[in-house]
Write a protein that holds these residues in place. Sequence first.
Motif, PDB file in Angstrom:
ATOM      1  N   ARG A  86       0.814  -1.218   0.000  1.00  0.00           N
ATOM      2  CA  ARG A  86       0.000   0.000   0.000  1.00  0.00           C
ATOM      3  C   ARG A  86       0.848   1.268   0.000  1.00  0.00           C
ATOM      4  O   ARG A  86       0.520   2.232  -0.696  1.00  0.00           O
ATOM      5  N   GLU A  87       1.904   1.311   0.765  1.00  0.00           N
ATOM      6  CA  GLU A  87       2.720   2.526   0.835  1.00  0.00           C
ATOM      7  C   GLU A  87       3.418   2.809  -0.486  1.00  0.00           C
ATOM      8  O   GLU A  87       3.485   3.948  -0.941  1.00  0.00           O
ATOM      9  N   ARG A 140       0.683   3.995  -2.900  1.00  0.00           N
ATOM     10  CA  ARG A 140       0.244   5.361  -2.590  1.00  0.00           C
ATOM     11  C   ARG A 140       1.285   6.367  -3.102  1.00  0.00           C
ATOM     12  O   ARG A 140       0.943   7.382  -3.715  1.00  0.00           O
ATOM     13  N   SER A 141       2.553   6.080  -2.864  1.00  0.00           N
ATOM     14  CA  SER A 141       3.621   6.971  -3.285  1.00  0.00           C
ATOM     15  C   SER A 141       3.644   7.148  -4.799  1.00  0.00           C
ATOM     16  O   SER A 141       3.750   8.271  -5.312  1.00  0.00           O
TER      17      SER A 141
END
Length: 825
Positions: free
Chosen positions: A796-797, A800-801
Motif C-alpha cells: 500500500r505505501e 500510494r507513493s
Amino acid sequence: MQHLHMPTPVAGYPQGGPQGGPSRPATPVPDMRRLYGLQGQASAPPKRSSSPGHAAFAYHLPQFQQVQPEAPMPRPIDPSELVKGQQLDYWSDHFQCWMPAIITDVNNESGGVCLNVKPNAFISRSDQRRKIRSRTIPNAQQVATAQSIVQQEQVEPVAEQIFASAAKSKDRPIPAEQVPHLGAYLDGLLGLVGSQVHLTQSRSGSGLVLDEFKRVFWELLQLQQEISVQAIPRFSIDSFKEGDPWKKYTKGKELGHGTYGFVYLANDKHSKQVRAVKEISKEKLHGDMQAMKKEIENLTHLDHPHILKLYEVYSTQDDVFLVTDFCPGGELHGHISNAKKTRQDIPMPWIAEAMQQLMQAICHIHVRGIIHLDVKSQNIMLMPSQKTAAFFGKGDAKDARCSTFNSKPHVVVIDLGIAMHFKPGDYRGNRPMGTPMTMAPEVWWGEITPEADVFSCGCVFFELLCGEMPFRVKFAGNFDDVVKFWRQKPRPAWQYVSGASRDVKDLLEGMLLQERQRRPSASQCLASKFLKDASAPKQTGSLNESSRQRLIKRLASVHCRSVLYKNIAMKIAQDWPPNQMPTFKQLFNEFDVHGNGSLATESLKATLMKRGVDEAEASRAAVAMNLSQDKDAINWTEFVAACIDLSQPEFEPKIFKIFQDADADRDNLLAASDLMNTFPQGNKYSLETAATVFRDLTGRDAQKDRGARMDWSTFYKHLQSCALNGVEEPVLAKTQWDVFIGGVTDAITNVTGAYFSNEAKPQKSGNGAIRFPGECVPQSMEDMLKTLADMGFTDRELNRSIINEKGGSLSDDVIDAIMQRSSGR
C-alpha cells in the motif's frame, strides 16, 4: 487436503439387391457441401475467358489413370477424435469410397459412434478401425493447384482436359462404371474425399456428360478452397519458444510457489495486459515432464471463458515458463474457508452463478473428450469483480469479508495436469487419480468416465453450501481401505445442508449418487431447475436490447468480411482475458443452448433465425464463424472474433502493433510474404492465402511484381471498411466500450480493464488526470489502493507513493512504475 497424483433433402439413389429378391431402401446420395460442414449453394461456374491464349491451354495435371478407390486401411482412432461434432472420414461400402462425416453421438459404455451419414446406426468399436479415420485435409500443393486454376481462369479448359482424358473424347459421356475411378482421381488431385459421390449426384442414366462434369469440377474447387484456404486454425502450441519470457514481459511480484517452481505476476510491455507466468524447474520435474506436456496439450484443446487460458510456452535449458490468465481473486477454497470462519453465509444466487459457470466449463471439457479428474475448490480460481455494484446482497462492498460474495462471480477452472482423454467403451482398468476427498467412488476401482467429474463438482457444491465436505474419506496409502469404505455405501453429511431448497437438494443428490450409471451428466446438471434459474436474465447486468441487436447484426454479416479481417480479429480475440467482454459472454451463453461452450453450426443458424436473420444469411454466417474448419461448431474465441468491430478507434493501436510485427524488414511496408505473419500460428496455407489477400487489396500480383508492397493506410483502411460490410449503420457504436459496458460489468472492464488490456486510448480530463472508459470518477485514494490490491499489488505505501507521483489517479504509468519497482528494476 491430501492429493493423490499418479503418474438437406438429397437425391435418391436407385434401389439395389439381387434381382427377384426383396428390394432395399433407397440409399440417399449425400449433399457433399453439408457433409463438409458448409452451408448454402456453390456459385455458378465461370465461363471460358475470351482470351485467345486459353485456346491452346494445357494444364500440367497428373496423368489420368483408372485409379481404384482407396481401400479402407486398418488404423486406430485417437480417443480425442471420438467426440460429438468431430469431423472424420467414413468408408462407405455402398459407394466404395471415403466420404466426409460428422459424429452426431457417442455411446460412452460401448464406445460406438453414430455419424450423420448413417444416422440410425452406431459403428461399433471393432468396426471403427476399418470404417472411420481422421479427416483428410488438402496439402499445400493441392491447394496451390486449385488456386492457380481459379485465379488464371482455367476452370473450363482444365475440366475439359480431365474429361477428355477419362472419356477418351469430349463428345461422349463417361460411363457409370468409370465414375468411381474419376472420383478417386479428383480426390487425389484436390485433397478431398467423396468426389465420387458428388459425381454420382450429377450423372444421368447414360453416364456423366461434359457440362455436368464442368459444374461438379467447379463446385469441388470451391469446396476445397472453403475448407482449406479460408481456414484459420484454432490457437495451438506446436513447440516451445526458445528463451525466457522476460524480454516480452516485465517480471512482477511472486504470487506463489510449489513443488516445481514459482508463479510470478507479469505485464506485457506493449499491450500492458497482466498475466501470470509459471516458472517450472526441469530438474525438479524429473519424470513428470511428460505430465507437464500433457497439461499443455489439454489446455490447447480447450477454449472457454471459464477455463484457464494458456497464451505462450517458453523453454530454457533449466526451466519451462507457462504464460496464463492472471486470476487475482485467488482460490475459491480460501473464500469458502474465510466465510466459514466468519460465520458468513454465501448468498445462494452467488452459489448458483458460480456452479453454473463451473458446470459450463466441465461440460466443455467433456465435449472435447477430456476428463479433468481433479475438480476441487482449490482448482477453481476467481477473476476480480469487487468494483461492481452490489449484485446479490446489501452488504457493504468495502467490507473485505463480504465483498467477494456481493459481486458477480467469474470462476476459472485450472490444473489439468492429471486430466485424461476419455476412451468410450474402454474406460475400465485405469489407475486411481485425483484428490481422495473429492474423487468419485468408481475411480478408486479404475472406472473413469466423465461422470466422475460430476461427482467432484457435487463436492464443491456441497462445500459452497456449508463449508464442509459431504464425505470424510481417509486415505493413508491403502487403496483397499478406501474401496471398502465406498462398498459400505456411506451417506453424505446431509445435516449440514438440511436448510437448502428442494431444487438445490434435487441437484446435489443427483451429483453425489454413488452409482455412476444413475448420476447425471454435466449437461443434465445445467438443465436442472436450480442452474437454469441462475441463467435467467437479471435486470442488473443484462445485455440491453440495443447492444444485443448490434452484436447480432455483426454476427449475421461476418461472412461479408475478408480473410485478413478475420485473422486480425482472431489475433485480438485470442489475446483478451475471458471476463473482459461481459456482454459478449452473455450473448454467447444465450446462443449456447446446450451449455457446452461450443455452438453447433446448425444450432447457431437456428438461433440467428429466431433473432430475425434471414435463413440464407444465417447459414453463411454460421459457416464463416467457424474459422478453424476442423469441427462442426464455433468456439468461444471464434465467437468473440466475429463480434469484434475493428473500425472502432480503440483497436487501432493493437492493429498497428500487428502490422509492425508482420513487417519483417521494418520499412513500414508489407510484402505478400509479410502478410503470412498476421495469420495465427499453424495456418497450413498462409503463403497461398497471403498472395490472394495481397492481390485483392493492392491489385498487384506479388509473384510477378517482386517489389510490390502495401502501406499502413491501405492495410488499416481495408479493415475499417470491411468492418462495415453487411452492416447498415455507418457506425454501430461510439466506441466498442459502449457494447462492453452495460449494467453490471466485471471490474476488469469497469475499472481495471484499461490496465489489463490497454484497449482504449486514455483521455485527459479537465484537471489533467488520465481517464479511461468505464472509470469511476472521482476516485478516492482508498478505492485506488483497493483496486491495486485486487490486481495483486499489495504494497500500500509503495502504491500510494507512485499514485501521488503520477498525478493522483490510476494510469498505465502507475502500473508500469509499480511493476518495475516491485521487481527491483
